[in-house]
Design a protein around this motif. Structure first.
Motif, mmCIF file in Angstrom:
data_model
loop_
_atom_site.group_PDB
_atom_site.id
_atom_site.type_symbol
_atom_site.label_atom_id
_atom_site.label_comp_id
_atom_site.label_asym_id
_atom_site.label_seq_id
_atom_site.Cartn_x
_atom_site.Cartn_y
_atom_site.Cartn_z
ATOM 1 N N ALA A 80 -28.992 80.556 -16.056
ATOM 2 C CA ALA A 80 -29.479 80.068 -14.767
ATOM 3 C C ALA A 80 -29.661 78.554 -14.865
ATOM 4 N N THR A 81 -29.140 77.811 -13.891
ATOM 5 C CA THR A 81 -29.251 76.353 -13.899
ATOM 6 C C THR A 81 -29.036 75.822 -12.497
ATOM 7 N N SER A 82 -29.642 74.706 -12.222
ATOM 8 C CA SER A 82 -29.430 74.028 -10.937
ATOM 9 C C SER A 82 -28.482 72.856 -11.093
ATOM 10 N N LYS A 83 -27.943 72.670 -12.311
ATOM 11 C CA LYS A 83 -27.177 71.461 -12.621
ATOM 12 C C LYS A 83 -25.683 71.610 -12.329
ATOM 13 N N ILE A 84 -25.132 72.827 -12.460
ATOM 14 C CA ILE A 84 -23.712 73.045 -12.191
ATOM 15 C C ILE A 84 -23.555 74.339 -11.402
ATOM 16 N N ALA A 85 -22.448 74.432 -10.649
ATOM 17 C CA ALA A 85 -22.198 75.619 -9.829
ATOM 18 C C ALA A 85 -20.921 76.335 -10.200
ATOM 19 N N ASP A 86 -19.873 75.570 -10.591
ATOM 20 C CA ASP A 86 -18.608 76.209 -10.921
ATOM 21 C C ASP A 86 -17.956 75.472 -12.087
ATOM 22 N N LEU A 87 -16.767 75.914 -12.474
ATOM 23 C CA LEU A 87 -16.080 75.384 -13.649
ATOM 24 C C LEU A 87 -15.745 73.912 -13.494
ATOM 25 N N ASP A 88 -15.398 73.499 -12.269
ATOM 26 C CA ASP A 88 -15.029 72.098 -12.054
ATOM 27 C C ASP A 88 -16.189 71.148 -12.343
ATOM 28 N N ASP A 89 -17.425 71.635 -12.174
ATOM 29 C CA ASP A 89 -18.585 70.770 -12.394
ATOM 30 C C ASP A 89 -18.739 70.358 -13.855
ATOM 31 N N LEU A 90 -18.144 71.119 -14.785
ATOM 32 C CA LEU A 90 -18.260 70.780 -16.201
ATOM 33 C C LEU A 90 -17.627 69.433 -16.518
ATOM 34 N N GLY A 91 -16.647 69.039 -15.735
ATOM 35 C CA GLY A 91 -16.003 67.749 -15.964
ATOM 36 C C GLY A 91 -16.674 66.603 -15.253
ATOM 37 N N HIS A 92 -17.733 66.887 -14.485
ATOM 38 C CA HIS A 92 -18.427 65.833 -13.734
ATOM 39 C C HIS A 92 -19.923 66.076 -13.802
ATOM 40 N N VAL A 93 -20.456 66.038 -15.020
ATOM 41 C CA VAL A 93 -21.872 66.294 -15.228
ATOM 42 C C VAL A 93 -22.650 64.998 -15.017
ATOM 43 N N HIS A 94 -23.552 65.005 -14.034
ATOM 44 C CA HIS A 94 -24.331 63.808 -13.730
ATOM 45 C C HIS A 94 -25.783 63.936 -14.177
ATOM 46 N N THR A 95 -26.101 65.028 -14.847
ATOM 47 C CA THR A 95 -27.475 65.247 -15.277
ATOM 48 C C THR A 95 -27.538 65.300 -16.800
ATOM 49 N N LEU A 96 -28.767 65.353 -17.330
ATOM 50 C CA LEU A 96 -28.949 65.407 -18.782
ATOM 51 C C LEU A 96 -28.959 66.839 -19.287
ATOM 52 N N GLY A 97 -29.722 67.713 -18.627
ATOM 53 C CA GLY A 97 -29.826 69.087 -19.085
ATOM 54 C C GLY A 97 -29.076 70.024 -18.173
ATOM 55 N N PHE A 98 -28.094 70.725 -18.685
ATOM 56 C CA PHE A 98 -27.372 71.679 -17.851
ATOM 57 C C PHE A 98 -27.049 72.955 -18.611
ATOM 58 N N ARG A 99 -27.583 73.091 -19.818
ATOM 59 C CA ARG A 99 -27.320 74.290 -20.588
ATOM 60 C C ARG A 99 -28.263 75.389 -20.093
ATOM 61 N N GLY A 100 -27.728 76.420 -19.468
ATOM 62 C CA GLY A 100 -28.525 77.429 -18.809
ATOM 63 C C GLY A 100 -29.417 78.231 -19.721
ATOM 64 N N GLU A 101 -29.195 78.158 -21.042
ATOM 65 C CA GLU A 101 -30.008 78.965 -21.953
ATOM 66 C C GLU A 101 -31.206 78.198 -22.498
ATOM 67 N N ALA A 102 -31.446 76.964 -22.061
ATOM 68 C CA ALA A 102 -32.502 76.144 -22.649
ATOM 69 C C ALA A 102 -33.889 76.740 -22.434
ATOM 70 N N LEU A 103 -34.308 76.915 -21.184
ATOM 71 C CA LEU A 103 -35.644 77.437 -20.918
ATOM 72 C C LEU A 103 -35.839 78.852 -21.461
ATOM 73 N N PRO A 104 -34.904 79.776 -21.249
ATOM 74 C CA PRO A 104 -35.111 81.098 -21.843
ATOM 75 C C PRO A 104 -35.152 81.069 -23.364
ATOM 76 N N SER A 105 -34.423 80.183 -23.994
ATOM 77 C CA SER A 105 -34.470 80.080 -25.456
ATOM 78 C C SER A 105 -35.826 79.592 -25.918
#
Length: 579
Positions: A80-105
């Motif tokens: 779960a993340t608010s930083k990216i929505a689809d595969l294309d967003d991986l090439g245009h990351v404008h934020t610092l944290g986008f790894r969806g497993e961070a908070l649950p980890s």
């Protein structure tokens, strides 16, 4: 008979703890994830509190946008993340944290409490998680923003905890991380508390020098140079220290890529390389530099802890960093070397006490010292860097042990290493000579055949052209031999074979200067300079001091050794009981 191997799907709680280990290695990993989220939420103030190095408590409080009440539990679901929505967003990351497993980890590795309120809501929402599951949820008055409290990290994973360092060591890593973030985001006010004591506070006024002063002190911040360079879509900005500001390790080098703190050996090497031959041996510069690069030219998703990035053209980025620092050094105003103004641990202080017994050394030999004015222009007509430490006005008093020139300055006594000083003079003269104008050459009446071991033969092949420009004319002669037809005019060797072999050995081990021609020039300068144990006349010593004053980096030789040391008047008077 071999036992049958059973393939099974791990229980969710086991899988969660294993996955947590990929992102959460130690307290500083947790802090990085939480700081990333706070910055991405638009925070202008961030407070970080830790106890026992972060093992018993980590709390990050921000005044950012907050989390919508209906999305609070969703934030702790995997992927779960608010930083990216689809595969294309991986090439245009404008934020610092986008790894969806961070908070649950983080929640899987600790007991966690979150309090958050968005501006439009009258009250906030709090939730408590144990082993990654929400066990309590309630409404609660709270300021705008988010506060996450992590308690007892890895308490239920003792195998992970036993590999952590002492609380002091873990806490130091957290403070270092926060310091880097404060430099990357001077517009955010950071307040860091470790063990109940304030470790760092920045104003958040947007001035990187003020943030730098909070970490390294006001005097060091005032000495820093502005960095601002753009080339081919790569923009390098920030501040870097002059050559008089340095540290014993690379810890004071902060590198950011699009606002993300990264640990990159190639970029660090490029930055340090811009200072080549300007710093003492085993000393490193101080800098805080951000590299802005188009999103499509950098991949930030190559490391679980987001500490590394991959560039499409790493060499181009390295060149931009090197050029940016070099221009900052060249454009800065000359600064005086003042021992009294040196902040502890920052400026070089080569001599701290009265010299001991007379120095032992080689027997004096009378030698002529050929000195010439260093040209104000660099190689190929380029201007020599204007940034340099000026020497004080020095009056030559005499010579000590046929090795050191004794000088009186306005603030005490100076000892000049005649070999290191002359080496700097010769080196700058060689670099200042246009490529079309060959260096002084001493032709040999009869060519000499030089037999070489494989490593030295390869070294000669690699640097043959550069050495030729410097006066060492050689030609291949078989597989591992060369014919010497000329030597640099200042070499002055009685045994040409021995001297050239020694020169090649030194060149083969030379790592201080990275530019091929500069490396050869530094080596030739060393072998062409006046040696320790040579007697100099008063005129020769005065000329040496005068020529050293006009070099680009008069305090160090090309290999980084100091050319002079200083004994202040106060120290001398204390030794004589006058103070």
């Amino acid at each position: 008979m071999t036992a049958r191997t059973m393939i099974r799907v791990l229980a969710p709680e086991v899988a969660a703890r294993i996955a947590a280990g990929e992102v959460v290695e130690r307290p500083v990993s947790v802090v990085r994830e939480l700081l990333d989220n706070a910055i991405d939420a638009g925070a202008s103030r961030i407070t970080l509190e830790i106890e026992e190095g972060g093992l018993s408590l980590i709390r990050v409080t921000d005044d950012g946008r907050g989390i919508q009440p209906e999305e609070l539990e969703l934030a702790f679901e995997r992927h779960a993340t608010s930083k990216i929505a689809d595969l294309d967003d991986l090439g245009h990351v404008h934020t610092l944290g986008f790894r969806g497993e961070a908070l649950p980890s983080i929640a899987a590795a600790s007991d966690l409490e979150i309090v958050s309120r968005v501006g439009a809501e009258p009250v906030g929402v709090t939730a408590t998680l144990v082993e990654g599951r929400v066990v309590r949820r309630a409404a609660r008055p709270a300021p705008r923003g988010t506060a996450i409290t992590v308690r007892d990290l890895f308490l239920r994973v003792p195998a992970r905890r036993k590999f952590l360092g002492a609380p002091g060591s873990e806490g130091r890593q957290v403070v270092v991380l926060a310091s880097h973030y404060a430099l990357a985001y001077p517009g955010i006010a950071f307040h860091v508390v470790s063990g109940g004591r304030r470790a760092l506070t920045t104003s958040g006024d947007g001035d990187i020098r003020h943030a730098f002063a909070a970490i390294y002190g006001a005097e060091t911040a005032a000495a820093m140079l502005d960095v601002d360079f753009s080339d081919g879509g790569i923009c390098v900005t920030g501040i870097c220290g002059p050559s008089s500001v340095h540290r014993g390790n690379r810890a004071a080098i902060s590198l950011f890529v699009n606002g993300r703190w990264v640990q990159s050996r190639p970029l660090t090497f490029a930055l340090v390389d811009a200072y080549q031959a300007q710093l003492p041996i085993a000393r490193f510069p101080v800098a805080a530099v951000n590299i802005a690069i188009p999103d499509e030219d950098v991949d930030v998703n190559v490391h679980p802890a987001k500490a590394e990035v991959r560039f499409r053209d790493e060499r181009a980025v390295g060149r931009a960093v090197r050029r940016a620092i070099a221009l900052a050094l060249e454009a800065s105003r000359p600064v005086a070397w003042s021992e009294a103004a040196s902040p502890a641990g920052i400026l070089a202080r080569p001599l701290h006490a009265v010299p001991g017994p007379p120095l032992g050394g080689p027997q004096p030999l009378q030698a002529a010292l050929g000195l010439g004015r260093v040209s104000p222009t660099g190689s190929a007509g380029q201007a020599v860097p204007t940034q340099r430490d000026l020497l004080p006005m020095l009056r030559v008093v005499g010579q000590l042990n046929a090795t050191y020139v004794v000088c009186e300055g306005p603030d005490g006594m100076y000892l000049l290493d005649q070999h290191a000083a002359h080496e700097r003079v010769v080196y700058d003269r060689l670099l200042a000579r246009p490529e079309s104008e060959p260096a002084g050459v001493q032709p040999l009446l009869e060519p000499i055949v030089l037999e070489l071991e494989p490593v030295l033969a390869a070294t000669l092949d690699e640097h043959r052209a550069s050495l030729g420009r410097l006066g060492l004319g050689t030609e291949p002669f078989g597989e591992r031999a060369a014919v010497i037809r000329s030597v640099p005019a200042g070499l002055g060797a009685r045994d040409i074979v021995e001297e050239v072999t020694a020169l090649l050995r030194k060149l083969e081990g030379e790592r201080r200067v990275t530019d091929p021609f500069g490396r050869a020039a530094a080596t030739v300068a060393c072998h062409s300079s006046v040696r320790a144990g040579m007697l100099l006349s008063m005129e020769e010593m005065r000329r040496l001091v005068e020529d050293l004053e006009h070099t680009t980096a008069p305090r160090t030789c090309p290999h980084g050794r100091p050319t002079l040391v200083h004994l202040g008047t106060d120290a001398i008077e204390r030794q004589f009981g006058r103070r």
